[in-house]
Design an enzyme around this catalytic site. Structure first.
Site, PDB file in Angstrom:
ATOM      1  N   HIS A   1       0.857  -1.183   0.000  1.00 10.34           N
ATOM      2  CA  HIS A   1       0.000   0.000   0.000  1.00 10.34           C
ATOM      3  C   HIS A   1       0.888   1.226   0.000  1.00 10.34           C
ATOM      4  CE1 HIS A   1      -3.126   2.841   1.171  1.00 10.34           C
ATOM      5  NE2 HIS A   1      -3.971   1.941   0.717  1.00 10.34           N
TER       6      HIS A   1
ATOM      7  N   ASP B   1      -8.034  -5.290  -0.149  1.00  9.07           N
ATOM      8  CA  ASP B   1      -8.509  -5.971  -1.350  1.00  9.07           C
ATOM      9  C   ASP B   1      -8.192  -7.454  -1.346  1.00  9.07           C
ATOM     10  OD1 ASP B   1      -9.584  -3.744  -2.651  1.00  9.07           O
ATOM     11  OD2 ASP B   1      -7.566  -3.048  -3.078  1.00  9.07           O
TER      12      ASP B   1
HETATM   13  N1  ACO Z   1       4.463  -7.436  -4.816  1.00  7.40           N
HETATM   14  C1  ACO Z   1       5.814  -7.423  -4.927  1.00  7.40           C
HETATM   15  N2  ACO Z   1       6.578  -6.350  -4.706  1.00  7.40           N
HETATM   16  C2  ACO Z   1       5.948  -5.218  -4.366  1.00  7.40           C
HETATM   17  C3  ACO Z   1       4.540  -5.139  -4.229  1.00  7.40           C
HETATM   18  C4  ACO Z   1       3.791  -6.297  -4.474  1.00  7.40           C
HETATM   19  N3  ACO Z   1       2.457  -6.298  -4.363  1.00  7.40           N
HETATM   20  N4  ACO Z   1       4.182  -3.873  -3.892  1.00  7.40           N
HETATM   21  C5  ACO Z   1       5.324  -3.169  -3.808  1.00  7.40           C
HETATM   22  N5  ACO Z   1       6.379  -3.980  -4.082  1.00  7.40           N
HETATM   23  C6  ACO Z   1       7.805  -3.601  -4.063  1.00  7.40           C
HETATM   24  C7  ACO Z   1       8.161  -2.677  -5.227  1.00  7.40           C
HETATM   25  O1  ACO Z   1       8.623  -3.421  -6.329  1.00  7.40           O
HETATM   26  C8  ACO Z   1       9.215  -1.792  -4.638  1.00  7.40           C
HETATM   27  O2  ACO Z   1      10.427  -2.498  -4.650  1.00  7.40           O
HETATM   28  P1  ACO Z   1      11.836  -1.714  -4.795  1.00  7.40           P
HETATM   29  O3  ACO Z   1      11.927  -0.834  -3.568  1.00  7.40           O
HETATM   30  O4  ACO Z   1      12.845  -2.806  -4.811  1.00  7.40           O
HETATM   31  O5  ACO Z   1      11.753  -0.925  -6.071  1.00  7.40           O
HETATM   32  C9  ACO Z   1       8.786  -1.620  -3.180  1.00  7.40           C
HETATM   33  O6  ACO Z   1       7.990  -2.799  -2.884  1.00  7.40           O
HETATM   34  C10 ACO Z   1       7.960  -0.390  -2.913  1.00  7.40           C
HETATM   35  O7  ACO Z   1       6.863  -0.384  -3.781  1.00  7.40           O
HETATM   36  P2  ACO Z   1       6.330   0.889  -4.551  1.00  7.40           P
HETATM   37  O8  ACO Z   1       5.842   0.507  -5.904  1.00  7.40           O
HETATM   38  O9  ACO Z   1       7.323   2.002  -4.475  1.00  7.40           O
HETATM   39  O10 ACO Z   1       5.092   1.289  -3.676  1.00  7.40           O
HETATM   40  P3  ACO Z   1       3.954   2.261  -4.100  1.00  7.40           P
HETATM   41  O11 ACO Z   1       3.564   2.984  -2.893  1.00  7.40           O
HETATM   42  O12 ACO Z   1       4.327   3.060  -5.299  1.00  7.40           O
HETATM   43  O13 ACO Z   1       2.807   1.262  -4.597  1.00  7.40           O
HETATM   44  C11 ACO Z   1       0.961  -0.187  -4.604  1.00  7.40           C
HETATM   45  C12 ACO Z   1       1.789   0.828  -3.799  1.00  7.40           C
HETATM   46  C13 ACO Z   1       0.604   0.386  -5.991  1.00  7.40           C
HETATM   47  C14 ACO Z   1      -0.342  -0.460  -3.861  1.00  7.40           C
HETATM   48  C15 ACO Z   1       1.807  -1.477  -4.762  1.00  7.40           C
HETATM   49  O14 ACO Z   1       2.114  -1.999  -3.483  1.00  7.40           O
HETATM   50  C16 ACO Z   1       1.101  -2.531  -5.605  1.00  7.40           C
HETATM   51  O15 ACO Z   1       1.184  -2.479  -6.840  1.00  7.40           O
HETATM   52  N6  ACO Z   1       0.371  -3.511  -4.954  1.00  7.40           N
HETATM   53  C17 ACO Z   1      -0.398  -4.476  -5.666  1.00  7.40           C
HETATM   54  C18 ACO Z   1      -1.710  -3.878  -6.130  1.00  7.40           C
HETATM   55  C19 ACO Z   1      -2.693  -3.672  -4.980  1.00  7.40           C
HETATM   56  O16 ACO Z   1      -2.925  -4.562  -4.184  1.00  7.40           O
HETATM   57  N7  ACO Z   1      -3.300  -2.471  -4.949  1.00  7.40           N
HETATM   58  C20 ACO Z   1      -4.315  -2.140  -3.948  1.00  7.40           C
HETATM   59  C21 ACO Z   1      -3.949  -0.921  -3.160  1.00  7.40           C
HETATM   60  S1  ACO Z   1      -5.100  -0.706  -1.869  1.00  7.40           S
HETATM   61  C22 ACO Z   1      -6.405   0.084  -2.513  1.00  7.40           C
HETATM   62  O17 ACO Z   1      -6.416   0.690  -3.547  1.00  7.40           O
HETATM   63  C23 ACO Z   1      -7.632  -0.040  -1.720  1.00  7.40           C
END
Ligand code: ACO
Length: 434
Positions: free
Chosen positions: A310, A368
């Site tokens: 998140h 979710d």
């Molecule tokens: N699986 C694997 N790796 C992940 C995941 C994941 N679900 N989420 C984040 N990471 C990793 C990223 O690759 C990144 O790695 P790095 O530091 O080596 O580059 C690190 O964790 C940080 O992630 P960011 O992308 O910078 O986090 P951001 O805040 O931009 O994204 C997001 C948050 C979009 C929710 C992301 O975690 C994601 O895509 N999750 C899956 C989709 C999801 O479940 N979305 C629902 C959100 S809740 C809602 O809308 C109610």
């Protein structure tokens, strides 16, 4: 940058270019540097893609502490609201700032109920869509079109029209969503029943048919109500910021909510619960979980574990805890505890929570992750999951939109940029281009 007493001084090294910026404090949460005069005084912009360090507005509605896993609506913890309140009360709270008295709640319920039906001509609008259209595509279109059907509540400068538009959207959203589902099945639309509560009415419009009685399962109605509460508002997330940005130009509320729905549809936001189900189906069996965990950790693989991580919560999402409990209640009631997808989800959750990569990056299951499983057990097709999110979030969008309109500091949203394209160059006629 150095901190003074209530100000921060920003100075460009090696020059005399400096500015003193006020620091603002909220009632709780990190302090905020007011950079409004930064460009005027110093000639620089700030750079913050994704707005991860930018407060775009002042708000009194929702507070999140992502480090501690705290979510408050008007000061009340989400766990208490989900446990003890209902969606009608939470809606009133978000819109008005206080919990309603019994009389206020009754009045609010009646006000909403008066608007649950949609203009009959809207049914012909549906018939223009393909039956296999994604219901979110239908939602974006139909909600946007409401301004054509309810033109008498589109003047945002008239407080009465704003109130009527707010009631209309909260009341009609479940009707519109259920109609999108019924249309996809080729079943007749079911009219709203105003003696039912918000969640019961929605279930009835979704799952009843005119040719036989439909019994509303109280466990499922309670779960539906809780899912609505848990999704009602979430501070300045992508879709809410979209609603505010659209509204900042003076666009009518129906258009703004349609913009919010369009943003919510994305798999990184509201589309995640649908994506969770797709992912679980793709994984298929418990023995394939390690393979997918490995893929999620591989930098060269675009695969992410849907339902994990998140932008704000770097701790357990408090909504996910309530959702997990609700998930078990629903599966117990329906006798689906041996449902293979749930077993798979639990295994995935356990392995990810124990994995160094997920621990280090503070990636926990989000709301979710569980909502997809509950909704599927309740009989919703996965294409409807994000639609339910939109139904619930409508009240939050409206509360935030109303707050923005009433804010004397509100201006049209207009971010700036760091330009990296070509500098000025002269046009070359096509015949002489190399
Ligand atoms: N699986 C694997 N790796 C992940 C995941 C994941 N679900 N989420 C984040 N990471 C990793 C990223 O690759 C990144 O790695 P790095 O530091 O080596 O580059 C690190 O964790 C940080 O992630 P960011 O992308 O910078 O986090 P951001 O805040 O931009 O994204 C997001 C948050 C979009 C929710 C992301 O975690 C994601 O895509 N999750 C899956 C989709 C999801 O479940 N979305 C629902 C959100 S809740 C809602 O809308 C109610």
């Amino acid at each position: 940058m150095s901190k003074g007493d209530g100000t921060v001084t920003l100075a460009e090294s090696g020059t005399k270019n400096a500015v003193e910026l006020p620091v603002m404090s909220g009632t709780v949460g990190p302090r905020v540097i007011d950079i409004q005069k930064l460009y005027g005084d110093m000639g620089v912009f700030t750079y913050d893609p994704g707005f991860a360090a930018t407060a775009s507005c002042q708000s009194r509605i929702t507070y999140i502490d992502g480090e501690e896993g705290v979510l408050l609506h008007r000061g009340y913890p989400i766990e208490q609201l989900a446990e003890e309140s209902d969606f009608t009360e939470v809606s009133y709270l978000l819109l008005n700032g206080e919990l309603p008295t019994a009389a206020e709640k009754m009045q609010f319920q009646n006000d909403v109920a008066r608007h649950t039906m949609v203009h009959e001509q809207l049914t012909t609008f549906y018939r223009g869509f393909r039956r296999d259209a994604h219901p979110m595509a239908v939602m974006v279109g139909v909600v946007g079109a409401l301004s054509a059907f309810y033109h008498d509540s589109t003047d945002i400068n008239d407080p009465h029209q704003r109130t009527v538009a707010s009631f209309r959207m909260i009341a009609k959203m479940p009707t519109i969503a259920a109609m999108a589902y019924k249309y996809s099945l080729g079943q007749p639309f079911i009219y709203p029943q105003n003696h039912l509560n918000y969640a019961e009415n929605f279930l009835n419009m979704m799952f009843s048919v005119p040719c036989e009685p439909y019994r509303i399962n109280p466990v499922l109605a309670k779960a539906m109500d809780r899912i609505f509460i848990l999704h009602a508002d979430h501070e300045q997330n992508a879709s809410t910021s979209t609603v505010r940005l659209a509204g900042s130009s003076g666009a009518n509320p129906f258009a703004c909510i349609a913009a919010g729905i369009a943003c919510l549809w994305g798999p990184a936001h509201g589309g995640a619960n649908e994506a969770v189900l797709k992912m679980l189906e793709e994984i298929g069996t418990v023995d394939r979980v390690p393979e997918y965990i490995k893929r999620a950790k591989d930098k060269n693989d675009p695969f992410r574990l849907m339902g994990f991580g998140h932008r704000v919560y770097k701790n357990y999402d408090p909504r996910a805890k309530v959702m997990q409990r609700t998930c078990h209640e629903v599966l117990d009631d329906l006798g689906l505890h041996d449902e293979p997808l749930l077993k798979l989800a639990m295994k995935l959750e356990r392995i990810a929570l124990e994995d160094e990569y997920f621990i280090e990056k503070k990636l926990y299951p989000n709301v979710d992750f569980y909502s997809g499983i509950i909704l599927r057990a309740m009989g919703f097709p996965s294409s409807m999951f994000t639609v339910l999110f939109a139904v619930a979030r409508t009240v939050g969008w409206i509360a935030q939109w109303n707050e923005m309109i009433a804010d004397p500091q509100q201006r049209i949203g207009r971010p700036r940029q760091l330009y990296l394209g070509p500098t000025r160059r002269d046009y070359v006629p096509i015949g002489t281009r190399g």
